[in-house]
Design a protein around this motif. Structure first.
Motif, PDB file in Angstrom:
ATOM      1  N   VAL A 190      30.951  88.571  32.392  1.00 30.14           N
ATOM      2  CA  VAL A 190      31.035  87.693  31.224  1.00 30.14           C
ATOM      3  C   VAL A 190      30.412  88.353  29.996  1.00 30.14           C
ATOM      4  O   VAL A 190      30.867  88.140  28.870  1.00 30.14           O
ATOM      5  CB  VAL A 190      30.379  86.321  31.520  1.00 30.14           C
ATOM      6  N   TYR A 191      29.392  89.199  30.197  1.00 30.17           N
ATOM      7  CA  TYR A 191      28.798  89.905  29.058  1.00 30.17           C
ATOM      8  C   TYR A 191      29.790  90.901  28.477  1.00 30.17           C
ATOM      9  O   TYR A 191      29.952  91.009  27.251  1.00 30.17           O
ATOM     10  CB  TYR A 191      27.521  90.626  29.495  1.00 30.17           C
TER      11      TYR A 191
ATOM     12  N   ARG B 149      26.387  85.323  23.730  1.00 33.21           N
ATOM     13  CA  ARG B 149      26.228  83.863  23.752  1.00 33.21           C
ATOM     14  C   ARG B 149      26.793  83.247  25.030  1.00 33.21           C
ATOM     15  O   ARG B 149      26.135  82.440  25.697  1.00 33.21           O
ATOM     16  CB  ARG B 149      26.895  83.241  22.530  1.00 33.21           C
ATOM     17  N   MET B 150      28.002  83.615  25.393  1.00 34.47           N
ATOM     18  CA  MET B 150      28.613  83.103  26.616  1.00 34.47           C
ATOM     19  C   MET B 150      27.857  83.619  27.834  1.00 34.47           C
ATOM     20  O   MET B 150      27.686  82.906  28.826  1.00 34.47           O
ATOM     21  CB  MET B 150      30.076  83.523  26.690  1.00 34.47           C
ATOM     22  N   TYR B 151      27.376  84.852  27.736  1.00 35.96           N
ATOM     23  CA  TYR B 151      26.572  85.426  28.815  1.00 35.96           C
ATOM     24  C   TYR B 151      25.326  84.580  29.073  1.00 35.96           C
ATOM     25  O   TYR B 151      24.999  84.252  30.221  1.00 35.96           O
ATOM     26  CB  TYR B 151      26.167  86.857  28.464  1.00 35.96           C
ATOM     27  N   GLY B 152      24.625  84.196  28.019  1.00 40.03           N
ATOM     28  CA  GLY B 152      23.418  83.389  28.178  1.00 40.03           C
ATOM     29  C   GLY B 152      23.716  82.041  28.811  1.00 40.03           C
ATOM     30  O   GLY B 152      22.984  81.571  29.687  1.00 40.03           O
TER      31      GLY B 152
ATOM     32  N   CYS C  12      19.559  84.234  48.217  1.00 37.62           N
ATOM     33  CA  CYS C  12      18.435  85.078  47.785  1.00 37.62           C
ATOM     34  C   CYS C  12      18.936  86.428  47.293  1.00 37.62           C
ATOM     35  O   CYS C  12      18.500  86.935  46.254  1.00 37.62           O
ATOM     36  CB  CYS C  12      17.456  85.272  48.939  1.00 37.62           C
ATOM     37  N   ASN C  13      19.865  87.020  48.036  1.00 30.43           N
ATOM     38  CA  ASN C  13      20.401  88.308  47.632  1.00 30.43           C
ATOM     39  C   ASN C  13      21.235  88.198  46.368  1.00 30.43           C
ATOM     40  O   ASN C  13      21.245  89.107  45.534  1.00 30.43           O
ATOM     41  CB  ASN C  13      21.239  88.892  48.769  1.00 30.43           C
ATOM     42  N   ALA C  14      21.943  87.071  46.207  1.00 36.52           N
ATOM     43  CA  ALA C  14      22.729  86.864  44.992  1.00 36.52           C
ATOM     44  C   ALA C  14      21.824  86.811  43.766  1.00 36.52           C
ATOM     45  O   ALA C  14      22.120  87.413  42.725  1.00 36.52           O
ATOM     46  CB  ALA C  14      23.537  85.573  45.114  1.00 36.52           C
ATOM     47  N   LEU C  15      20.708  86.095  43.876  1.00 30.13           N
ATOM     48  CA  LEU C  15      19.753  86.053  42.773  1.00 30.13           C
ATOM     49  C   LEU C  15      19.193  87.435  42.469  1.00 30.13           C
ATOM     50  O   LEU C  15      19.063  87.832  41.311  1.00 30.13           O
ATOM     51  CB  LEU C  15      18.619  85.084  43.124  1.00 30.13           C
ATOM     52  N   ALA C  16      18.885  88.183  43.528  1.00 29.08           N
ATOM     53  CA  ALA C  16      18.345  89.526  43.344  1.00 29.08           C
ATOM     54  C   ALA C  16      19.343  90.427  42.632  1.00 29.08           C
ATOM     55  O   ALA C  16      18.977  91.227  41.759  1.00 29.08           O
ATOM     56  CB  ALA C  16      17.966  90.123  44.700  1.00 29.08           C
ATOM     57  N   SER C  17      20.624  90.298  42.978  1.00 27.21           N
ATOM     58  CA  SER C  17      21.628  91.168  42.369  1.00 27.21           C
ATOM     59  C   SER C  17      21.816  90.853  40.890  1.00 27.21           C
ATOM     60  O   SER C  17      21.974  91.764  40.074  1.00 27.21           O
ATOM     61  CB  SER C  17      22.957  91.037  43.116  1.00 27.21           C
ATOM     62  N   VAL C  18      21.815  89.558  40.539  1.00 30.29           N
ATOM     63  CA  VAL C  18      21.962  89.183  39.131  1.00 30.29           C
ATOM     64  C   VAL C  18      20.809  89.741  38.314  1.00 30.29           C
ATOM     65  O   VAL C  18      21.001  90.321  37.238  1.00 30.29           O
ATOM     66  CB  VAL C  18      22.036  87.650  38.987  1.00 30.29           C
ATOM     67  N   VAL C  19      19.594  89.596  38.831  1.00 26.69           N
ATOM     68  CA  VAL C  19      18.416  90.100  38.120  1.00 26.69           C
ATOM     69  C   VAL C  19      18.465  91.614  37.986  1.00 26.69           C
ATOM     70  O   VAL C  19      18.190  92.183  36.920  1.00 26.69           O
ATOM     71  CB  VAL C  19      17.130  89.677  38.859  1.00 26.69           C
ATOM     72  N   THR C  20      18.830  92.298  39.059  1.00 23.67           N
ATOM     73  CA  THR C  20      18.872  93.754  39.043  1.00 23.67           C
ATOM     74  C   THR C  20      19.867  94.265  38.014  1.00 23.67           C
ATOM     75  O   THR C  20      19.583  95.185  37.241  1.00 23.67           O
ATOM     76  CB  THR C  20      19.246  94.288  40.436  1.00 23.67           C
ATOM     77  N   VAL C  21      21.054  93.699  37.998  1.00 28.99           N
ATOM     78  CA  VAL C  21      22.088  94.129  37.048  1.00 28.99           C
ATOM     79  C   VAL C  21      21.645  93.881  35.618  1.00 28.99           C
ATOM     80  O   VAL C  21      21.801  94.744  34.741  1.00 28.99           O
ATOM     81  CB  VAL C  21      23.410  93.398  37.340  1.00 28.99           C
ATOM     82  N   ASP C  22      21.088  92.714  35.349  1.00 29.93           N
ATOM     83  CA  ASP C  22      20.694  92.385  33.981  1.00 29.93           C
ATOM     84  C   ASP C  22      19.511  93.222  33.509  1.00 29.93           C
ATOM     85  O   ASP C  22      19.477  93.659  32.356  1.00 29.93           O
ATOM     86  CB  ASP C  22      20.359  90.893  33.879  1.00 29.93           C
ATOM     87  N   LEU C  23      18.551  93.454  34.384  1.00 31.75           N
ATOM     88  CA  LEU C  23      17.403  94.270  33.993  1.00 31.75           C
ATOM     89  C   LEU C  23      17.811  95.717  33.721  1.00 31.75           C
ATOM     90  O   LEU C  23      17.241  96.385  32.852  1.00 31.75           O
ATOM     91  CB  LEU C  23      16.332  94.237  35.087  1.00 31.75           C
TER      92      LEU C  23
ATOM     93  N   VAL D 146      26.158  96.140  23.439  1.00 35.10           N
ATOM     94  CA  VAL D 146      25.011  95.403  23.945  1.00 35.10           C
ATOM     95  C   VAL D 146      24.772  94.048  23.303  1.00 35.10           C
ATOM     96  O   VAL D 146      23.900  93.326  23.728  1.00 35.10           O
ATOM     97  CB  VAL D 146      23.722  96.252  23.794  1.00 35.10           C
ATOM     98  N   ALA D 147      25.505  93.682  22.302  1.00 33.31           N
ATOM     99  CA  ALA D 147      25.241  92.383  21.682  1.00 33.31           C
ATOM    100  C   ALA D 147      26.437  91.956  20.862  1.00 33.31           C
ATOM    101  O   ALA D 147      27.305  92.744  20.534  1.00 33.31           O
ATOM    102  CB  ALA D 147      23.995  92.452  20.791  1.00 33.31           C
TER     103      ALA D 147
END
Length: 520
Positions: free
Chosen positions: A113-114, A120-123, A336-347, A503-504
């Motif tokens: 989506v980013y 904005r849609m990403y957030g 749990c793994n899904a949350l971890a993957s979202v965080v990893t990709v975004d970070l 990036v934005a």
């Protein structure tokens, strides 16, 4: 009632076996962050189907379908729930290969989506995704807490804490690799165990013919497939489940983990075929409970276990405990793994050249925080079905604009975002669970329409689709879908500027409406 200590012992042994299997299998197979998050191209059609069944059909199938059958419209509601559970899997038969075509190195839905729409849609989607995964995890923990409370009177906090701790151990170590492997094993156990449980209950209550006669004599509407309240429930649950599952990061991970497009198609079709009888059989327990008058002193959400207690001896209910624990772990590890993957990709995009260790520590840390929060919510004893319906509403209001951008270059960020927000506003105005609070708001409250799940979900999906499609039809620019791949990179090769190519929303290569001015 089974002794609490004995039931906990069975629970711990089951969890220990699953944890050991996950740890042993993933040992030596996690060589990079990519392996941990995506397990890319590693699962055949059979493994894909098995992991989809196990990860999607959590302990909620022993609560929500039965509650639907007991309190929302009998057989008609259960059939609707079964069909609704299959629809999102069939949706990914088309969406999955499309994702692999345009994002062959993709990892997450927020990443898509980013790249497609902008910041904005990403957030907005990030909030929905995180909320949905959290509610799903809380609902699963609530399910196992309720199950052991009914079967063995085990304290809620103890059950939730033990299950959460074991799941975090092997998920935190083995990532998606461990999750897919344990899912496959759990499916091989869960399917026959569920079938045996259903058969034993039917025999214990006098056979199918006797049960049918007893239910018809008490309330024939429960077995009427045209019973209007049940048909209405089935209609909106299809929209609810389909919309919400689009934002289940676990589904996206399994699309990229499949070894080929053919494996995606066959795996999702097989999973859709498997889940229909699972949900249908589990939901019929609610019909039986209501028809036999077994819910006088119990909530509809525990209808499955009330019937089991009435039909089986105490020792046999331990098999149901094992079933619940396996269903919970197969879904909780995915979440749990899904949350971890979202965080990893975004970070990996936001931080300046993060190391693999930094990404993994951050992902695991947030996973623990979310898991603890889910455990705390589960101890409150909310209705599993009501928890899901609230998360489903967010998905129903957003999934059509969200997916529209994967198929049409005319879809814009402003159209998708305004459509999603408008759909959500309509859905919340009708949503029964929150209606009492909303109508108490001065000035606005008296103007709100009457509560209705049908209008809430139908309105949310319909309005969001209409607004986003009109915006697309009136847009002058087109987004080149072939450029999506350029915005996705390997997590093992961080970009030194801390971002993707664009990036934005203010990037010169992206207009505010989500279109592209850069010809790659």
């Amino acid at each position: 009632m089974v002794g609490g200590a004995f039931a906990l012992g069975v629970t711990v042994l089951t969890l220990a076996a699953v944890t050991a299997a996950g740890l042993l299998y993933s040992r030596g197979r996690i060589g990079s962050v990519e392996d941990y998050v995506s397990a890319r191209n590693s699962a055949g059609a059979g493994s894909t189907a098995a992991t989809l069944v196990a990860s999607g059909m959590g302990a909620w199938i022993l609560f929500s379908p039965a509650e639907a059958g007991a309190a929302f419209g009998g057989l008609a509601a259960v059939v609707g729930y079964a069909v609704g559970s299959a629809v999102p899997l069939l949706l990914f038969v088309s969406v999955g290969p499309r994702l692999r075509e345009h994002l062959p190195g993709g990892h997450s839905l927020t990443e898509y989506v980013y790249a497609r729409y902008g910041a904005r849609m990403y957030g907005y989607v990030l909030v929905i995704t995180a909320f949905y995964l959290f509610v799903f995890l809380a609902a699963e923990m609530t399910a196992v807490v309720n199950a052991l409370s009914v079967v063995a009177d085990v304290p809620a906090w103890l059950t939730a804490g033990i299950v959460g701790a074991f799941v975090l151990v092997y998920t935190g170590y083995g990532g998606l690799v461990a999750s897919i492997f344990t899912d496959t094993l759990q499916t091989l156990v869960v399917l026959p165990l569920l079938a045996v449980s259903v058969a034993a209950v039917v025999v214990g209550l006098g056979g199918a013919t006797g049960l049918h006669g007893a239910v018809v004599a008490t309330n024939p509407d429960l077995l009427d497939p045209t019973f209007l309240p049940g048909v209405a429930f089935g209609a909106y649950v299809v929209i609810a489940v389909a919309g919400a599952n689009v934002f289940n990061q676990g589904q996206w991970q399994r699309v990229f983990a499949a070894e080929s497009d053919a494996a995606v198609r066959r795996g999702f079709v097989l999973a859709a075929v498997a889940v229909v009888p699972m949900v249908l059989l589990a939901g019929l327990f609610g019909v039986v409970a209501a028809g036999l008058g077994l819910l006088d002193a119990a909530a509809p959400s525990v209808a499955f276990f009330v019937v089991v207690a009435a039909a089986l001896p105490e020792w046999a209910t331990l098999g149901v405990v094992v079933l619940v624990v396996l269903l919970v772990t197969s879904t909780a590890d995915t979440l749990c793994n899904a949350l971890a993957s979202v965080v990893t990709v975004d970070l990996s995009r936001l931080l300046d050249d993060p190391s693999a260790g930094t990404l993994q520590r951050a992902a695991r840390g947030l996973t623990v925080v979310v898991a603890v929060g889910a455990v705390a919510v589960s101890a409150r004893g909310y209705s599993v079905l009501e928890l899901f319906l609230l998360a489903d509403l967010l998905g129903a209001a957003t999934f059509i604009p969200f997916l529209h951008g994967l198929y049409s270059g005319r879809a814009t960020e402003s159209g998708a975002l305004s459509g999603s927000v408008a759909g959500l506003a309509v859905g919340l105005a009708y949503f029964p669970t929150l209606h009492g609070v909303a109508t108490s708001v001065p000035v606005v409250g008296p103007l709100l329409p009457g509560a209705s799940f049908v209008h809430a979900f139908g309105g949310a999906a319909g309005v969001s689709a209409a607004v986003s499609l009109v915006a697309a039809l009136t847009a002058d620019d087109r987004f080149d879908l072939e450029t999506l791949e350029a915005d996705v990179r390997s997590l093992d090769d961080p970009v030194t500027d801390g971002g993707s190519v664009r990036v934005a929303a203010g990037d010169p290569g992206r207009r505010a409406d989500g279109g592209s001015e850069v010809d790659r």
